[in-house]
Write an enzyme that holds these catalytic residues in place. Sequence first.
Site, PDB file in Angstrom:
ATOM      1  N   HIS B 241       0.807  -1.220   0.000  1.00  0.00           N
ATOM      2  CA  HIS B 241       0.000   0.000   0.000  1.00  0.00           C
ATOM      3  C   HIS B 241       0.839   1.268   0.000  1.00  0.00           C
ATOM      4  O   HIS B 241       0.299   2.369  -0.056  1.00  0.00           O
ATOM      5  CB  HIS B 241      -0.967   0.006   1.197  1.00  0.00           C
ATOM      6  N   SER B 654      -9.431  17.969  -7.223  1.00  0.00           N
ATOM      7  CA  SER B 654     -10.426  18.856  -6.632  1.00  0.00           C
ATOM      8  C   SER B 654     -11.684  18.106  -6.208  1.00  0.00           C
ATOM      9  O   SER B 654     -12.530  18.640  -5.520  1.00  0.00           O
ATOM     10  CB  SER B 654     -10.813  19.939  -7.641  1.00  0.00           C
ATOM     11  N   ASP B 690     -27.690  15.508  -7.572  1.00  0.00           N
ATOM     12  CA  ASP B 690     -28.078  16.910  -7.536  1.00  0.00           C
ATOM     13  C   ASP B 690     -26.813  17.754  -7.620  1.00  0.00           C
ATOM     14  O   ASP B 690     -26.114  17.944  -6.657  1.00  0.00           O
ATOM     15  CB  ASP B 690     -28.816  17.177  -6.225  1.00  0.00           C
TER      16      ASP B 690
END
Lengths: 164, 726
Positions: B241, B654, B690
């Site tokens: 990892h 972002s 939405d």
Amino acid sequence: MAEEKEGAAAEAIIADIQKKITDAFEVFDHECNKTVDVREIGTIIRSLGCCPSESELHDLLAEVEEEEPTGYIRLEKFLPMMTKVLMERRYRPIPEDILLRAFEVLDENKCGHLTKEELVKYMTEEGEPFTQEEMEEMLSAAVDPETNTVRYRDYITMMVVDEN
Amino acid sequence: CGTSTKGQNGFVHLSALGTFKAAVLIQRWYRRYVARLEMRRRCTWRIFQSIEYSCEQDQIKLHNFFSYLMDHFTPSSSKERDFISRMLTEEESYKDTELEKLCDYESVEVLDSYTGPHLSFPLLPDHATALLEAFKQKQQLHAHYVLKLLHETRRHLMQLPNINHVSTCYSEEITICGDLHGRLDDLFLIFYKNGLPSPEKSYVFNGDFVDRGKQSVEILIILFAFLLVYPKEVHLNRGNHEDHMVNLRYGFTKEVMQKYKVHGKKILKMLQNVFCWLPLATLIDQKVLIVHGGVSDMTDLELLAKIQRHKFVSVLRGKKRKEKSRHMDSKVINGESPVGVDPPRSSSFPGSCLQPGLASMASRTELSQWVRQTVEEELEKCRRQVGFSETPGDKELTCVSSVTMTESELESCETSESSQGEWKQIVDLLWSDPMPQEGCKMNTVRGGGCYFGPDVTENILQKHSLQLLIRSHECKQEGYEFCHNRKVLTIFSASNYYEIGSNRGAYVKLGPDLVPHFVQYQANKTAHTLTLRQRISRVEESAFRALREKLFAHTSDLICAFKGYDQEETGTITLSDWATAVESVLHLGLPWRMLRPQLVHSTAGGLLEYKSWLDYLAVEQRSKEHIQSSLLETIYRNRSNLETIFRIIDSDHSGLISFEEFHQTWTLFSSHMNIELTDDGISDLARSIDFNKDGNIDFNEFLEAFRLIEHTHCDDKAALPTSDGC
């Protein structure tokens, strides 16, 4: 004709039982070589719906152990034995009312509950005694912390609901 | 009462039931109850493990998707081309590869309003303890200090060999910890029980510090800080990892971006260059070998010692366009030995294949020198072709990253066979798992590394005169487990890994006698107050929810399978057939007949109405009737992969991608998955979220919408860090 159909149905039932047994066995088959540790056999048998006592378990084990015990049980010996047990519906689970009466027998004063000490005494000194671990685990769920007693009727109801 | 009942079980003469018999009855009943709990616990464990591993298998699917793109997709516009190359390259906007400039901390200003800890270098023990205190108070270390810490850590790690040599004669006892996976509570508990690292207390941390848990950043900071303060006593091994490609999928990238926002990108870039410098193994007293995953029949410590480990920034490589090299690559990715592969076109390769095991010592040194030289040449070639200016000290550009950069740009850059051999050595060390059977076979479940048997262990131990192999990589219920005749020890330090109460964590201590002593723990107060039954129920609930989601994700395949058993179209099948059908679709290797009572609740006469059962599974998902069901299934099945892809596209980290990019992703993905998806279908999908962020889609929101409602544990909710000007 009817006999044939019955024969086929019976075979299907047996096949189904054998798959169930194999599935349960494989959960404990850590090395994926169709063997399980002898100490896990009790768990497997019980999880398949049977409720043997320790001495009955001992007898069953004797049937499947190798001539020279290796500490492992092989599926090929376990399967036929277990199939027979399930087909013959041996060691059926204990009905709720019988269980209740067993508790009532221990409840000498017939007051509807056992004290913690009484339960410990019976479970660790009579019958097929519990280990300390088993005792502690049972107490953690059975004892009502406020009264320090085991209200066995409620306890049984709770455990039965749990199972279902 | 004096009634006596004669039942089948011989409950005869209850009136004469003495206390002995009553006790036996109760004990019998109770033991059966416990046995059933134990069975449930084992089954739950199996569920978690098989789902975890099948998720890792998704990684292979992701690679398939990328190779599909490269082979089949011809960008029809420059926009599409940009889109694809963005998916396949690491960083586009950075042309300057000098790391100091790239990830500089000078420009990251620490405002007066920052109330967290301040670090100065060289680090002192007080700094390390201050960090511990700060994290206990849920504070966050400023990005400026994080970057500086990472720079210093890298500088230190660069001096270390691939295999750390540690001796017990300096500090008497060495403590070895396994996977932590971002569980800060476990690290605190270990330090509490065992003491902090110090000249008297050595530690080895065996990889997988990050991902999954929510405090990977804090763990890294603490480990790196102690590494710098006590360089002789603290040793870190790389885990699978410690790899930015894995981090994209398993949560570490997300955590860094959430905590550091604007500066997160720098930190991530820097981290890539720290992870690749982590040593691959630790050797104690020349007798105990510690690696994260395991070994394979090809593992060669001498070869490993000579590899330039930092070249392998990520062990998950993309495939190459060329037919020949793709063949080679897929073999290597599948963990097979590079022997028997056609020699590549480059002329500088010797005729003989790379067989480290067979070559003698002298020629092996020559070989490795030659290997290094050739790899350097290849690197140069790649760099020149891509147009990177040759700046001094530009050694950080790794073979892998340059290859992925050039894949879409040019077609002739091939990695040398030898560096593929090196790659395999590293992958085997970081990804392998032990198996009970003898032999060595590829680990198809994880998609990398091998399954190695007791004979492989024996060979390695004998070859290098070792007595024990310590590894991590797999969660164990008790925190540790021996196998291969006690020659292999798995140590796992993240307790409650799957769910609260699922497992304990452990660490192991070795003294000069090299006899292991274990300490186990469980870092959650709740786990202790629950009864056995409650603990098992809780973990079980979690496991079955995950399993139901998996079943739902395969609805159409399941219907097909069920219909196969329902020739007469009655709409029902037997429970036995149900079990067989489900396994044939999911391939999880689970004991379905044991699990059935928890999954199937209503049966009539041993028969299951499968359509209504599948509807019942669907009800749990949030209602999205306007989305076509096959698409819904696809999303559920591929959610991890989709998340990874979105994160790769979202190059500025972002959390938002444009609707166009969203659209393009779906077009590509659905053509690869052979799903009929119209433009309307995609628009419907977008509309289901939405969003009104000027044409951008918050893909976190999108993915969240397709998760089962999870019950939140108050303990798990990590308090948000105080906004202190970071």
